[in-house]
Design a protein around this motif. Structure first.
Motif, PDB file in Angstrom:
ATOM      1  N   ASP A 228      -2.626   1.059  10.172  1.00  0.00           N
ATOM      2  CA  ASP A 228      -2.565   2.451   9.562  1.00  0.00           C
ATOM      3  C   ASP A 228      -1.056   2.965   9.884  1.00  0.00           C
ATOM      4  O   ASP A 228      -0.972   4.229   9.589  1.00  0.00           O
ATOM      5  N   ASN A 229      -0.408   2.629  10.744  1.00  0.00           N
ATOM      6  CA  ASN A 229       0.792   3.161  11.231  1.00  0.00           C
ATOM      7  C   ASN A 229       1.982   2.277  11.107  1.00  0.00           C
ATOM      8  O   ASN A 229       1.948   0.952  11.264  1.00  0.00           O
ATOM      9  N   LEU A 230       3.246   2.837  10.596  1.00  0.00           N
ATOM     10  CA  LEU A 230       4.563   2.199  10.293  1.00  0.00           C
ATOM     11  C   LEU A 230       5.648   2.823  11.105  1.00  0.00           C
ATOM     12  O   LEU A 230       5.952   4.030  10.669  1.00  0.00           O
ATOM     13  N   PHE A 231       6.293   2.046  11.823  1.00  0.00           N
ATOM     14  CA  PHE A 231       7.347   2.769  12.652  1.00  0.00           C
ATOM     15  C   PHE A 231       8.691   1.645  11.895  1.00  0.00           C
ATOM     16  O   PHE A 231       8.788   0.576  12.220  1.00  0.00           O
TER      17      PHE A 231
ATOM     18  N   GLY B 142       0.947  -1.123   0.125  1.00  0.00           N
ATOM     19  CA  GLY B 142      -0.017  -0.052   0.015  1.00  0.00           C
ATOM     20  C   GLY B 142       0.801   1.183   0.152  1.00  0.00           C
ATOM     21  O   GLY B 142       2.117   1.182  -0.212  1.00  0.00           O
ATOM     22  N   GLU B 143       0.164   2.514   0.122  1.00  0.00           N
ATOM     23  CA  GLU B 143       1.216   3.562   0.376  1.00  0.00           C
ATOM     24  C   GLU B 143       0.895   4.234   1.775  1.00  0.00           C
ATOM     25  O   GLU B 143       0.250   4.488   2.312  1.00  0.00           O
ATOM     26  N   TRP B 144       2.298   4.710   1.774  1.00  0.00           N
ATOM     27  CA  TRP B 144       2.551   5.066   3.158  1.00  0.00           C
ATOM     28  C   TRP B 144       2.981   6.595   3.171  1.00  0.00           C
ATOM     29  O   TRP B 144       4.216   6.769   2.279  1.00  0.00           O
ATOM     30  N   GLN B 145       2.638   7.556   3.854  1.00  0.00           N
ATOM     31  CA  GLN B 145       3.196   9.056   3.780  1.00  0.00           C
ATOM     32  C   GLN B 145       4.072   9.192   5.150  1.00  0.00           C
ATOM     33  O   GLN B 145       3.645   8.942   6.272  1.00  0.00           O
TER      34      GLN B 145
ATOM     35  N   THR C 108       6.500   9.763   0.149  1.00  0.00           N
ATOM     36  CA  THR C 108       5.433   8.630   0.108  1.00  0.00           C
ATOM     37  C   THR C 108       6.174   7.539  -0.445  1.00  0.00           C
ATOM     38  O   THR C 108       6.780   7.758  -1.510  1.00  0.00           O
ATOM     39  N   PHE C 109       5.816   6.327  -0.030  1.00  0.00           N
ATOM     40  CA  PHE C 109       6.046   4.938  -0.635  1.00  0.00           C
ATOM     41  C   PHE C 109       4.879   4.318  -0.828  1.00  0.00           C
ATOM     42  O   PHE C 109       3.966   4.105  -0.180  1.00  0.00           O
TER      43      PHE C 109
ATOM     44  N   LYS D  76       2.461   6.874   8.059  1.00  0.00           N
ATOM     45  CA  LYS D  76       0.956   6.825   8.100  1.00  0.00           C
ATOM     46  C   LYS D  76       0.339   6.290   6.859  1.00  0.00           C
ATOM     47  O   LYS D  76       0.748   6.707   5.855  1.00  0.00           O
ATOM     48  N   ARG D  77      -0.317   5.273   6.893  1.00  0.00           N
ATOM     49  CA  ARG D  77      -0.787   4.618   5.628  1.00  0.00           C
ATOM     50  C   ARG D  77      -2.068   5.830   4.841  1.00  0.00           C
ATOM     51  O   ARG D  77      -2.878   6.396   5.615  1.00  0.00           O
ATOM     52  N   ILE D  78      -1.788   5.794   3.724  1.00  0.00           N
ATOM     53  CA  ILE D  78      -2.680   6.739   2.948  1.00  0.00           C
ATOM     54  C   ILE D  78      -3.746   5.659   1.831  1.00  0.00           C
ATOM     55  O   ILE D  78      -4.539   6.544   1.598  1.00  0.00           O
ATOM     56  N   LYS D  79      -3.307   4.649   1.866  1.00  0.00           N
ATOM     57  CA  LYS D  79      -3.873   4.016   0.595  1.00  0.00           C
ATOM     58  C   LYS D  79      -3.575   2.470   0.793  1.00  0.00           C
ATOM     59  O   LYS D  79      -2.268   1.966   0.907  1.00  0.00           O
TER      60      LYS D  79
END
Length: 129
Positions: free
Chosen positions: A105-108, A31-34, A51-52, A125-128
């Protein structure tokens, strides 16, 4: 003989556990992460636009500062994310990060490769999906 069998069983268990954890992390990473913020070892905090987009097929798109796209690939091994940049049809290891926490929704992630003062912990933070 019993010790050898015990060691082999433990190694098989650890390997299976690691594969299972890696599969779970991989499924959550897609997914997409900001980027929200990063904290360096000296406690300085930075925020920037990045954004990844982690794709199911192992490809990776990175949008930096809203205008620069990097194409690459990614893989999870032993709870570590390996990010590669594709340059002239060759994959170049560009980042190695330990996945400290990943949720819906969260990635560290914590950078574990490179110059020590630059090994930051980043929050995304997940955006999609």
């Amino acid at each position: 003989m019993k010790k050898i069998l015990t060691i082999i069983c433990v190694l098989l268990y650890v390997n299976t556990y690691s594969q299972t954890v890696d599969e779970i992390i991989t499924s959550y990473m897609i997914g997409e992460w900001q980027h929200v913020q990063s904290t360096f070892p000296n406690d300085s905090v930075v925020r920037y636009e990045r954004t990844f987009d982690f794709r199911n097929d192992g490809t990776l798109y990175c949008l930096m500062d809203t205008s620069y796209v990097i194409l690459g690939t990614w893989a999870i091994k032993d709870t570590v994310a390996y990010l590669y940049t594709v340059v002239d049809d060759k994959e170049i290891l560009s980042n190695v990060c330990f996945v400290e926490f990943i949720g819906t929704d969260n990635l560290f992630i914590r950078k574990i490769w490179g110059f020590k003062p630059h090994r930051k912990t980043s929050y995304y933070k997940r955006i999609k999906n």
